[in-house]
Design an enzyme around this catalytic site. Structure first.
Site, PDB file in Angstrom:
ATOM      1  N   LYS A 161      41.807 -48.471 -34.896  1.00  0.00           N
ATOM      2  CA  LYS A 161      41.613 -47.660 -35.740  1.00  0.00           C
ATOM      3  C   LYS A 161      41.998 -46.470 -35.573  1.00  0.00           C
ATOM      4  CE  LYS A 161      38.335 -45.512 -33.143  1.00  0.00           C
ATOM      5  NZ  LYS A 161      38.418 -44.224 -32.618  1.00  0.00           N
ATOM      6  N   ASP A 218      31.265 -48.049 -32.679  1.00  0.00           N
ATOM      7  CA  ASP A 218      32.495 -48.218 -33.473  1.00  0.00           C
ATOM      8  C   ASP A 218      32.684 -49.606 -34.200  1.00  0.00           C
ATOM      9  OD1 ASP A 218      33.560 -45.770 -33.054  1.00  0.00           O
ATOM     10  OD2 ASP A 218      35.064 -46.287 -31.790  1.00  0.00           O
TER      11      ASP A 218
END
Length: 295
Positions: free
Chosen positions: A12, A142
């Site tokens: 990401k 996350d």
């Protein structure tokens, strides 16, 4: 089905990251936008009949029992047993790493999220996306994003997610040869925690009026700390900044810049090969609209 192979765990990027406050329990309040890219770790899962969860690949510096992948698998195993009264089979997990540790790319969290999604399928557990997100959150802030599985505006400690649209683009990413421990950044005396909160429409409006150069929204509040403590990060931001709006992702150390086309990204990488220090690594990645294992 007794085996799942080549399960991707994508990286990401944080398009922006603002620290807006701190909770009484010490957790930082954040606003950020996450985007998935197509550079991935991969994992293989093979069922075993003794109930044990084992990692069968060596990851230097990461003991098996503390690996988020193993902890996620055991947590899901416990949850399935709680719901059904039956312990799922054990599993051998082979983890093939290409994403750097301490790079701000979310590799460990992504590996754990892929483990939860893959074993949910392999064990026939039938947990919903939200249930997996809730299960993963205590392991890492996350992890819910990777299970959410699409570009997202995030708030809180990173778990309050809303899908958003951003330009379809390519990224050049630099790994500047250092690991940045997240704790070093969030405990630093140099970290500010008072950036004014924004609203999601501010973010969306910014990307609706993009010009030929892709400029990111906001800033990364952690960058000023990481560049002060780790000079190679500052050097990477400066080098890539000659080609566009370069910034750090997450708590570092990786630095990225967005481009409209693969050709533009290739041109920057050609320059990188000629000019960058030997300790750096550079690569390109395409933004992903959906996680490959999305529920």
């Amino acid at each position: 089905m007794t085996r799942l192979e080549h399960c991707p765990a994508p990286a990401k990027l944080n398009l922006f990251l603002h620290v807006t406050g701190r909770r009484p329990d010490g957790y930082h309040l954040l606003q950020t936008a996450f985007v998935l890219v197509d550079r991935c770790d991969t994992l293989d899962f093979t069922l075993r009949d003794d109930g044990q969860v084992r990692r069968v690949t060596d990851i230097p510096g990461v003991p098996e029992d503390s690996d988020l992948v193993v902890r996620a698998a055991r947590l899901l195993q416990e949850e399935v047993q709680r719901r059904t009264g039956t312990l799922p089979p054990g599993v051998d997990i082979a983890l093939h790493k290409i994403l750097p540790m301490g790079g701000g790319l979310g590799g460990g969290s992504s590996d754990a999220a892929t483990t939860l999604m893959a074993l949910n399928r392999l064990w026939g557990a039938g947990l919903s996306k939200q249930a997996l997100m809730d299960l993963g959150l205590p392991l890492g802030a996350d992890i819910p994003f990777f299970i959410f599985g699409e570009t997202a505006f995030a708030e809180g400690v990173g778990e309050a997610l809303q899908a958003v649209a951003v330009p379809d683009c390519w990224y050049v990413v630099i790994e500047p040869g250092v690991q940045v421990p997240t704790a070093h950044i969030f405990t630093s005396e140099y970290l500010t925690r008072n950036t004014a909160a924004v609203i999601i429409s501010d973010f969306s409006r910014h990307y609706a009026v993009q010009s030929s150069e892709l400029r990111q929204f906001g800033k990364n509040d952690l960058q000023q700390v990481a560049t002060r403590l780790f000079p190679p990060v500052a050097e990477a931001v400066e080098w890539l900044g000659a080609y566009g709006d370069a910034r750090m992702t997450g708590s570092g150390a990786c630095v990225f810049c967005a481009f409209h086309s693969e050709e533009q990204a290739d041109a920057v990488l050609d320059a990188f090969k000629r000019q960058a220090p030997a300790t750096w690594k550079g690569w390109k990645a395409k933004a992903l609209r959906k996680h490959p294992l999305a529920l």
